[in-house]
Design an enzyme around this catalytic site. Structure first.
Site, PDB file in Angstrom:
ATOM      1  CE  LYS A  83      30.136  92.378  44.392  1.00 41.80           C
ATOM      2  NZ  LYS A  83      30.259  93.161  44.611  1.00 41.80           N
TER       3      LYS A  83
HETATM    4  O1  G3P Z   1      30.727  96.645  46.646  1.00 39.52           O
HETATM    5  C1  G3P Z   1      31.775  96.889  45.443  1.00 39.52           C
HETATM    6  C2  G3P Z   1      31.869  98.844  45.418  1.00 39.52           C
HETATM    7  O2  G3P Z   1      31.205  99.158  44.697  1.00 39.52           O
HETATM    8  C3  G3P Z   1      31.878  99.108  47.106  1.00 39.52           C
HETATM    9  O3  G3P Z   1      32.523 100.550  46.845  1.00 39.52           O
HETATM   10  O4  G3P Z   1      31.895 102.535  48.438  1.00 39.52           O
HETATM   11  O5  G3P Z   1      32.660 100.446  49.698  1.00 39.52           O
HETATM   12  O6  G3P Z   1      34.311 102.007  47.632  1.00 39.52           O
HETATM   13  P1  G3P Z   1      33.342 101.515  48.467  1.00 39.52           P
END
Ligand code: G3P
Length: 245
Positions: A83
């Site tokens: 990533k």
């Molecule tokens: O891992 C990336 C993403 O899915 C994180 O999401 O819930 O922290 O906005 P969030």
């Protein structure tokens, strides 16, 4: 549509893997830091446990260090996807890594132009964060529609990985738009199993069954015992799951 689970928790990953529901895993520095163990060792454990792609994020922000970290992450497992944040240095790193055959997932994408640049740099996946866009008063799911259409128009091979998913409707809307992957927090995955009418229906069937008495009352218990005897010692072992669908 492929489902990845968005967590670094081994019990959570195992729970959905054992059901054959998830095709891969995405982690991020927040997920790995919450586990309270050596993050590199935890990433290695996840890479060993899961057959499908596992995203692990670099921490560096400059090109050279990012590339070094990414090469090391890629060396942790053949299913590793690195990533990389959506920055100038990040896209330079993606170009270098893609020329070396290292798979990348460009993260922290919030606009169609960012997705387009990531695809041109050679990203394997691009991750628009739809929930965080919604939180900021923008339309996250509309971004997925735009990115899917743009990638189709120009036949980019980069996959659209829907991230920051908050609820099952996000998944349905993204699936209707043709997004390749949704990465799902465990609580959203759990919600996707549920419908109140399923619970009501099951209760009604079992209530009706409990009224059956006399000589037919135990026929299924006996059937279950026969099944247990026949398959004794043949429970499916916990092994790496092949990606589905
Ligand atoms: O891992 C990336 C993403 O899915 C994180 O999401 O819930 O922290 O906005 P969030």
């Amino acid at each position: 549509m492929k489902f990845f689970v968005d967590t670094a928790s081994i019990p959570m990953i195992e729970k959905f893997m054992d059901m054959g529901v998830v095709d891969g895993v995405t982690t991020n520095p927040t997920h790995l830091s919450k586990e309270g163990v050596n993050p590199v060792e935890q990433a290695k454990r996840i890479l060993e446990l899961v057959k499908g792609p596992v995203s692990v994020e670099v921490i560096a922000t400059d090109y050279a260090t990012m590339v070094n970290e990414a090469r090391a992450i890629a060396g942790l497992g053949s299913n590793a996807v690195v990533k990389i944040p959506m920055t100038h240095d990040g896209m330079h790193a993606v170009r270098t890594l893609s020329s070396e055959g290292i798979k990348t997932n460009v993260t922290l994408v919030f606009s169609a132009t960012q997705a387009l640049i990531a695809a041109k740099a050679g990203a394997t996946y691009v991750s628009p964060f739809i929930g965080r866009l919604d939180d900021a008063g923008e339309n996250g799911i509309a971004l997925i529609g735009d990115v899917v259409q743009i990638f189709r128009n120009y036949a980019f091979e980069t996959k659209v990985l829907v991230a920051s998913v908050r609820h099952p409707i996000h998944v349905i809307e993204a699936a209707k738009m043709g997004a390749d992957v949704a990465t799902l927090p465990p609580d959203v995955l759990d919600k996707m199993f549920m419908h109140p009418l399923t619970d009501v229906g099951l209760k009604r069937f079992l209530d009706d069954w409990s009224k059956l008495s006399g000589k037919y009352g135990d026929v299924f218990r006996e059937l279950g015992a026969q099944g247990a005897a026949k398959y004794e010692g043949h429970m499916a072992p916990k092994t790496k799951r092949a990606p589905q669908g």
